[in-house]
Structure formats: C-alpha cells, structure tokens
Scaffold this motif. Sequence first.
Motif, short mmCIF file in Angstrom:
data_model
loop_
_atom_site.label_atom_id
_atom_site.label_comp_id
_atom_site.label_asym_id
_atom_site.label_seq_id
_atom_site.Cartn_x
_atom_site.Cartn_y
_atom_site.Cartn_z
N ALA A 164 -0.93 11.45 -5.35
CA ALA A 164 -0.08 10.41 -4.80
C ALA A 164 -0.44 10.21 -3.33
O ALA A 164 -0.80 11.16 -2.62
CB ALA A 164 1.38 10.81 -4.93
N GLY A 165 -0.39 8.96 -2.89
CA GLY A 165 -0.78 8.63 -1.53
C GLY A 165 -2.22 8.21 -1.40
O GLY A 165 -2.65 7.71 -0.36
N SER A 166 -2.99 8.39 -2.49
CA SER A 166 -4.41 8.02 -2.47
C SER A 166 -4.63 6.75 -3.28
O SER A 166 -3.80 6.35 -4.10
CB SER A 166 -5.26 9.14 -3.05
N ARG A 193 6.89 11.92 -12.95
CA ARG A 193 6.55 13.22 -12.36
C ARG A 193 7.84 13.96 -11.96
O ARG A 193 8.71 13.39 -11.32
CB ARG A 193 5.67 13.02 -11.12
N PHE A 206 -4.37 6.89 -7.21
CA PHE A 206 -3.10 7.01 -7.93
C PHE A 206 -3.06 6.00 -9.08
O PHE A 206 -3.34 4.82 -8.90
CB PHE A 206 -1.93 6.78 -6.98
N ARG A 258 0.66 3.22 -3.89
CA ARG A 258 -0.16 4.44 -3.93
C ARG A 258 0.67 5.71 -4.12
O ARG A 258 0.11 6.81 -4.15
CB ARG A 258 -1.00 4.56 -2.65
N ASN A 259 1.97 5.54 -4.24
CA ASN A 259 2.85 6.70 -4.39
C ASN A 259 3.75 6.65 -5.61
O ASN A 259 4.31 7.67 -5.99
CB ASN A 259 3.72 6.85 -3.14
N SER A 260 3.88 5.47 -6.21
CA SER A 260 4.75 5.37 -7.38
C SER A 260 4.31 4.21 -8.27
O SER A 260 3.63 3.29 -7.80
CB SER A 260 6.21 5.17 -6.95
N ARG A 270 0.81 -1.21 0.00
CA ARG A 270 0.00 0.00 0.00
C ARG A 270 0.85 1.28 0.00
O ARG A 270 0.57 2.23 -0.75
CB ARG A 270 -0.91 -0.02 1.23
N ASN A 271 1.87 1.31 0.83
CA ASN A 271 2.65 2.52 0.97
C ASN A 271 3.50 2.83 -0.26
O ASN A 271 3.96 3.96 -0.44
CB ASN A 271 3.56 2.43 2.20
N ILE A 272 3.73 1.81 -1.08
CA ILE A 272 4.53 2.02 -2.30
C ILE A 272 3.63 2.23 -3.50
O ILE A 272 3.80 3.19 -4.27
CB ILE A 272 5.46 0.81 -2.54
N SER A 308 -4.63 2.40 -7.85
CA SER A 308 -3.77 1.70 -6.89
C SER A 308 -4.52 1.18 -5.68
O SER A 308 -4.10 0.21 -5.04
CB SER A 308 -2.63 2.63 -6.45
#
Length: 531
Positions: A436-438, A530, A441, A360-362, A356-358, A387
């Motif tokens: 990002a973070g959502s 980005r 993403f 949703r950000n990349s 999840r932490n990856i 994501s």
Amino acid sequence: MKRWTVAPLSLLASSLILVGCASTGTQYVTDQEYRLTLLHTNDNHGRFWQNSRGEYGMSARMTLVERIRMEVEAQGGSVLMLSGGDINTGVPESDLLDAEPDFKGMTMLGYDAMAIGNHEFDNSREVLMKQAEWADFPFLSANIYLKGTNKTLFPAYQMFEVQGNRIAVVGFTTEDTQKIGNPEFISDLEFKTPIEVAEKLIPALNKKADLVIAVTHMGHYDDASFGGNAPGDVSLARAVSGIDVIVGGHSQVPLFKPDVQNNTLILQAHEWGKYVGRLDLVIKNGDITGYDYKLIPVNLKDRVKDDAGNSSYVLQEAEIAQDLGMLAMLSSYQKQGSAALGTVIGQSDGLFVGDRNIVRNSATNLGVLIAKAQMVKTKADVGIMNSGGIRADMEAGEITYKDVLTVQPFANILTYVDFSGQELTEYLTAAVNMAAGSGAFAQISGAEIRTVAGKITRMTVAGKAIDMNQSYRIAVNSFMASGGDGYPKISDHANFVNTGFVDADMLVEYIQNNSPLSVSDFEPDGSLERM
C-alpha cells in the motif's frame, strides 16, 4: 516511383483461383542477377505522428524510405513495400478519424500491399471499405471468406512483375480474429485456417510466379510455440513449402535477423513504425541466391544516465529528418484529432476516485471501473489494474475523451492470459501483497480476497472458491504483464495474448456502452479486504 506492372484483381476474388493473372512464361534473363529490396512495417496502430520524444512517425519514415528507394534504384534494383496489417486502433488522434491519416500516409509512402489484421475489423464494414478507398494499394487475405460463398472479402494475392521476375504477394490473417474480433462486424465472415488455405494456394502460385511472398498478420512465435494463440508464421512456414519470404505482424516482436524455417525467411518489424525492415535480395533464375537484412530504427532513443544520475534520451542512430510534404499533410489530421478529444463520450452521477493518495492505498470505484472494463473487453474472469497507472480523478457529469486520457495517459496495451487455478492463485497472492502506498497497489474486479496480517484467508472468483483444475482468464495491462511494478512477468506465458487495444480506448468504449455510469455500481465491495 514504382518500376513494375501489376496484374489487377477484382475486389471479391476466389482465394483458390488465380484471377486476373496471365500465365506468362519466364521473362528474366537466364543466369543474370537481379536485386530486389523488400521494405516492411507492421502493427502501425494509429501512430502516424511522432511521439513526445520525436520517435517514429510517418514523416521521418518517408525520408528514410525515399532515401532507400533512390539508393536501390541507382544501383539498378527495385523496391517493394509491404505492411503486416493492424493499421487501426491505437491513439485517439487516429481512432477518431477512422485512421484516415494513416492510410493516406501509407499511400504517400508508396506501400504496395498489406495484410488484413484483426484490428481492421474494430470498425464497421463501411469504414473498412472507406479505408480501402483511401489506400492506393491492395488489402490482401486469402483466408477471410464471405460466409456461404467461395469468395474472399479482399483479394487473396497480388501479382507483380519486377525486372522480368514474377512475384506473387499473398495475404493471410490470424484465424483468432473470429473469436477476438467484434461479432457485430464479422458475423458474415468465415476465417479459415491459413495453413489449410495455403496448402492449396501456394503450389498453384508457384506455378505462376518465380517468388512467393506471404504478407501475414498471424504472429511470430519461437519454435512454433504459439500457446493459446492461433498458429503463426513459423507454423505456416513449416507446414507449407514454397513460400520464399513471410513478412509478418500481429505479435509485435522485432526480428533483428530472419527466422529461417523450411527455406522461408520470416520477418517482423516490431510495431508502430519504430523500425523499417529492409531485406535486400539477390535473385537469379527465379531463386534467392543471397540476402542481407536489417531493422532500421526510426529516430528511436535509448534512455541513459550521466555520472550525476541525470537521465536523458540519446538517438540509437543518426537522426532522420521529417519529410515536409508528409508533415504538412499529417499536421491537419493531428490538429483535427486533437480537437476531437473534447468529444463527450458519456456521463456519470458521481466522482470516480483516482487521487494518488487514495488510490495507492485503498480500493476505489475508479480502480474497479478500469479493472471491470478490462474484464469485459477480454471476456476475462478477473481484471487487475496497478494504481500507479491511474493518474487522476474522473469528475461527476460529462466525461470526455480527454478526461479518460488524463486518467490513463500511458497508452499501455490490454493483455490477458489463461491461467490454471493454481497459477491464478499464485498471481493473485502476489498482487494482494503489493505494498500500500506504492504504484503497484492492486485494484481488482472479479475476485474477492481477504487477507489477515498479510496472509490470504479467503479467495473467490465470481463468488466461488478457485478450482485448481479449472482455467481462468486474467486481464492486465502490458506494463504489468512485462513485470512492471514488480508484478510476476506473464508476457512469456504460453497462453499470453496482446490484444493490441490501448487501455484508454478500452475504457472509452466501456463508458460509451454503459453510460450513464452510476458510481454505486463500482464500489469495491470487499474485492480486496485487508485486516
């Protein structure tokens, strides 16, 4: 219990010759009113079992159907039960068993006929014919021919005599099956245009029958606006007079009242057995003189919040108990299907990242894998995955069906739409600007996009700049298509297509066809950059 006689038809029946039907005269009593109730479902897609909230399922459907039969027969009426097709493809417990529990459940329910849906061709011909043996009711389609012959794969129609009224039930299947079906399983078949076939067949049936009912898998599109799909039920009713009722499927929409077109009542009961459609007809002198219609929810629940903001699910109508005989029969299949989830479907040489932490950000290799699988299944130019729908890593080594369901547990449906270059640009712009973070993403395959300070500086598809006058196909899941996670809603686009394929099943198929997977083949490689 059935209260009518059936004229038998051979398995391979000409769609234009009335095979096996005696040309008998009218049997009903002049000026006497008869009552016939049509019950119907469509697009079952493997949902023989109730979901985690206790909604739908064949056991509760059995209780409801038997209750209606007893009520109708006590009042001197009769019941016909029909399906708009697509019994196959939906949940692994059914898919891994070739939908045997679904067809045997339908047999216990007393279905009288079903239309052949496009997803009936997701499996080999051998499996399809085995399914026909499990069912004690006919599969119908008047427009699926064996190439080079005048023979249909299955009977075109079935004749019933109900209290002296002669009823023809005729089947039609979307011609889109020719392009969306598995070529391996349909190469020897010709899917003729239903309207073309119906223009000849329906007048002939009206000479033999008092009522003509079409059971179809063509889709209901408001005002015949079928967009990129093949023409559906509304187009059929408008083009061909003499069809009294169309019991439909394919588009998976709930029609809470009949759509009346050219004196034809068009029905559809959404999907998955969520509803049982009930049409109560009054028939006099071979004509429909009155009707009442309702979609009956099968233990469907609405999500509500109390004053404190706590959510719960509340039944829409009184709970329908599960039929114990049906439940006992289906339970063994549910156990078999669950056990089969441990089946190894492929392997990989490294970790596919869905943490999840990856994710949703990349961009990650698992995001690319899913988006690419969507592209391959739909022959799309671009695939996008939100994501938030990726729920876990997929470890290196053997991959099981259960592993895939852990990654994609929501049973969203694969969809696609054909966009103009301008529309694609607008959609991709919205996608890359998801925070990002959502969960919104975007994981992307097929397009390369670069943004600087939130503005797009480069956007290509297959390495080329987007041509505003060209058509592009984009594949997303049904959650995104309906506007989920803030994505632009595309489910009402004229070219929108719901494939009926569950996302996890789509990914399983891709893994099986491409195993062993190499993680290096799915590196994002600038699909979304980005700055």
